[in-house]
Design an enzyme around this catalytic site. Sequence first.
Site, PDB file in Angstrom:
ATOM      1  N   CYS A   1       1.028  -1.160  -0.115  1.00  0.00           N
ATOM      2  CA  CYS A   1       0.196   0.006   0.213  1.00  0.00           C
ATOM      3  C   CYS A   1       0.712   1.272  -0.096  1.00  0.00           C
ATOM      4  O   CYS A   1       1.739   1.417   0.890  1.00  0.00           O
ATOM      5  CB  CYS A   1      -0.850   0.032   1.194  1.00  0.00           C
ATOM      6  SG  CYS A   1      -1.860   1.376   1.480  1.00  0.00           S
TER       7      CYS A   1
ATOM      8  N   ASP B   1      -0.805  16.331  -1.376  1.00  0.00           N
ATOM      9  CA  ASP B   1      -0.990  15.388  -2.727  1.00  0.00           C
ATOM     10  C   ASP B   1      -0.041  15.762  -3.698  1.00  0.00           C
ATOM     11  O   ASP B   1       0.485  16.705  -3.887  1.00  0.00           O
ATOM     12  CB  ASP B   1      -2.373  15.685  -3.059  1.00  0.00           C
ATOM     13  CG  ASP B   1      -2.911  14.706  -4.010  1.00  0.00           C
ATOM     14  OD1 ASP B   1      -3.831  14.007  -3.760  1.00  0.00           O
ATOM     15  OD2 ASP B   1      -2.344  14.438  -5.196  1.00  0.00           O
TER      16      ASP B   1
ATOM     17  N   HIS C   1      -3.815   0.901   8.645  1.00  0.00           N
ATOM     18  CA  HIS C   1      -4.482   0.572   7.195  1.00  0.00           C
ATOM     19  C   HIS C   1      -5.896   0.154   7.460  1.00  0.00           C
ATOM     20  O   HIS C   1      -6.276  -0.840   8.116  1.00  0.00           O
ATOM     21  CB  HIS C   1      -3.736  -0.705   6.840  1.00  0.00           C
ATOM     22  CG  HIS C   1      -4.189  -0.800   5.051  1.00  0.00           C
ATOM     23  ND1 HIS C   1      -3.669  -0.108   4.098  1.00  0.00           N
ATOM     24  CD2 HIS C   1      -5.350  -1.561   4.671  1.00  0.00           C
ATOM     25  CE1 HIS C   1      -4.498  -0.601   2.933  1.00  0.00           C
ATOM     26  NE2 HIS C   1      -5.682  -1.332   3.225  1.00  0.00           N
TER      27      HIS C   1
ATOM     28  N   ASN D   1     -13.457   9.926  -1.178  1.00  0.00           N
ATOM     29  CA  ASN D   1     -13.655   9.179  -2.299  1.00  0.00           C
ATOM     30  C   ASN D   1     -13.683   7.662  -1.798  1.00  0.00           C
ATOM     31  O   ASN D   1     -12.731   7.214  -1.232  1.00  0.00           O
ATOM     32  CB  ASN D   1     -12.782   9.255  -3.416  1.00  0.00           C
ATOM     33  CG  ASN D   1     -12.809  10.751  -4.131  1.00  0.00           C
ATOM     34  OD1 ASN D   1     -13.837  11.468  -4.033  1.00  0.00           O
ATOM     35  ND2 ASN D   1     -11.701  11.219  -4.619  1.00  0.00           N
TER      36      ASN D   1
ATOM     37  N   HIS E   1      -6.417   2.994   0.597  1.00  0.00           N
ATOM     38  CA  HIS E   1      -6.143   3.194   2.217  1.00  0.00           C
ATOM     39  C   HIS E   1      -7.026   4.459   2.230  1.00  0.00           C
ATOM     40  O   HIS E   1      -6.784   5.618   1.939  1.00  0.00           O
ATOM     41  CB  HIS E   1      -4.636   3.406   2.220  1.00  0.00           C
ATOM     42  CG  HIS E   1      -4.126   3.593   3.771  1.00  0.00           C
ATOM     43  ND1 HIS E   1      -3.007   2.978   4.396  1.00  0.00           N
ATOM     44  CD2 HIS E   1      -4.573   4.632   4.641  1.00  0.00           C
ATOM     45  CE1 HIS E   1      -2.974   3.446   5.572  1.00  0.00           C
ATOM     46  NE2 HIS E   1      -3.849   4.376   5.725  1.00  0.00           N
TER      47      HIS E   1
ATOM     48  N   HIS F   1      -8.618   7.654   3.026  1.00  0.00           N
ATOM     49  CA  HIS F   1      -7.888   9.010   3.156  1.00  0.00           C
ATOM     50  C   HIS F   1      -9.111   9.969   2.840  1.00  0.00           C
ATOM     51  O   HIS F   1     -10.117   9.792   2.149  1.00  0.00           O
ATOM     52  CB  HIS F   1      -6.893   9.119   2.213  1.00  0.00           C
ATOM     53  CG  HIS F   1      -7.250   8.912   0.840  1.00  0.00           C
ATOM     54  ND1 HIS F   1      -7.424   7.692   0.146  1.00  0.00           N
ATOM     55  CD2 HIS F   1      -7.568   9.661  -0.297  1.00  0.00           C
ATOM     56  CE1 HIS F   1      -7.565   7.524  -0.859  1.00  0.00           C
ATOM     57  NE2 HIS F   1      -7.843   8.985  -1.349  1.00  0.00           N
TER      58      HIS F   1
HETATM   59  P1  5GP Z   1      -8.346   9.021  -4.512  1.00  0.00           P
HETATM   60  O1  5GP Z   1      -8.333   9.077  -5.961  1.00  0.00           O
HETATM   61  O2  5GP Z   1      -7.871   7.574  -4.157  1.00  0.00           O
HETATM   62  O3  5GP Z   1      -9.317   9.760  -3.605  1.00  0.00           O
HETATM   63  O4  5GP Z   1      -6.977   9.993  -4.278  1.00  0.00           O
HETATM   64  C1  5GP Z   1      -5.599   9.579  -4.083  1.00  0.00           C
HETATM   65  C2  5GP Z   1      -4.882  10.735  -4.187  1.00  0.00           C
HETATM   66  O5  5GP Z   1      -3.630  10.216  -3.731  1.00  0.00           O
HETATM   67  C3  5GP Z   1      -4.735  11.250  -5.504  1.00  0.00           C
HETATM   68  O6  5GP Z   1      -4.868  12.713  -5.429  1.00  0.00           O
HETATM   69  C4  5GP Z   1      -3.330  11.317  -5.859  1.00  0.00           C
HETATM   70  O7  5GP Z   1      -2.836  12.377  -6.510  1.00  0.00           O
HETATM   71  C5  5GP Z   1      -2.539  11.092  -4.489  1.00  0.00           C
HETATM   72  N1  5GP Z   1      -1.183  10.211  -4.566  1.00  0.00           N
HETATM   73  C6  5GP Z   1      -1.181   9.061  -5.153  1.00  0.00           C
HETATM   74  N2  5GP Z   1       0.029   8.264  -5.095  1.00  0.00           N
HETATM   75  C7  5GP Z   1       0.609   9.446  -4.161  1.00  0.00           C
HETATM   76  C8  5GP Z   1       2.110   9.312  -3.908  1.00  0.00           C
HETATM   77  O8  5GP Z   1       2.896   8.572  -4.006  1.00  0.00           O
HETATM   78  N3  5GP Z   1       2.490  10.589  -2.992  1.00  0.00           N
HETATM   79  C9  5GP Z   1       1.414  11.715  -2.790  1.00  0.00           C
HETATM   80  N4  5GP Z   1       1.893  12.859  -1.932  1.00  0.00           N
HETATM   81  N5  5GP Z   1       0.103  11.619  -3.325  1.00  0.00           N
HETATM   82  C10 5GP Z   1       0.034  10.345  -3.915  1.00  0.00           C
HETATM   83 ZN    ZN Z   2      -2.251   1.363   3.895  1.00  0.00          ZN
END
Ligand code: 5GP
Ligand code: ZN
Length: 115
Positions: free
Chosen positions: A5, A31, A47, A88, A99, A101
């Site tokens: 993860c 982000d 987690h 989301n 995970h 968030h």
């Molecule tokens: P989701 O689409 O699952 O709601 O949001 C996941 C978020 O995690 C996205 O906005 C994406 O830009 C961010 N994200 C994905 N991988 C990484 C990473 O390795 N580092 C950081 N800082 N953000 C990440």
């Molecule tokens: Zn996790």
Amino acid sequence: MLKNCIFCKIVKNELLSQKVYEDESVFAFKDINPQAPVHVIIIPKKHITSLSVISVENEKVLGHIQVTVSRIAKQFSELKNGFRLINNCGVEGGQTVLHLHYHLLGGRSFRWPPG
Ligand code: 5GP
Ligand code: ZN
């Protein structure tokens, strides 16, 4: 902690991130692909896959995250007139990282309804 993860790796510092806040149960970082001038991801260190699999034993950390959001928001002058907090959940909710968030977004105006 889940081995593959990316957010668990960020908590363990195996993946670099721009940390904004940390305590014993919560971690927050910028982000990588910001959708607003301020875009912070806030996660429980433990987690949890998503909001659809939580139970009463997660109440404490999820409540703590709400208080943490307010605290983090005060760190950013861009959020003084408001912000948006997003979770989301699942495929149709647009969740890409499994995970749990929250996205804390601000520094611009948002429309409603969301896309
Ligand atoms: P989701 O689409 O699952 O709601 O949001 C996941 C978020 O995690 C996205 O906005 C994406 O830009 C961010 N994200 C994905 N991988 C990484 C990473 O390795 N580092 C950081 N800082 N953000 C990440
Ligand atoms: Zn996790």
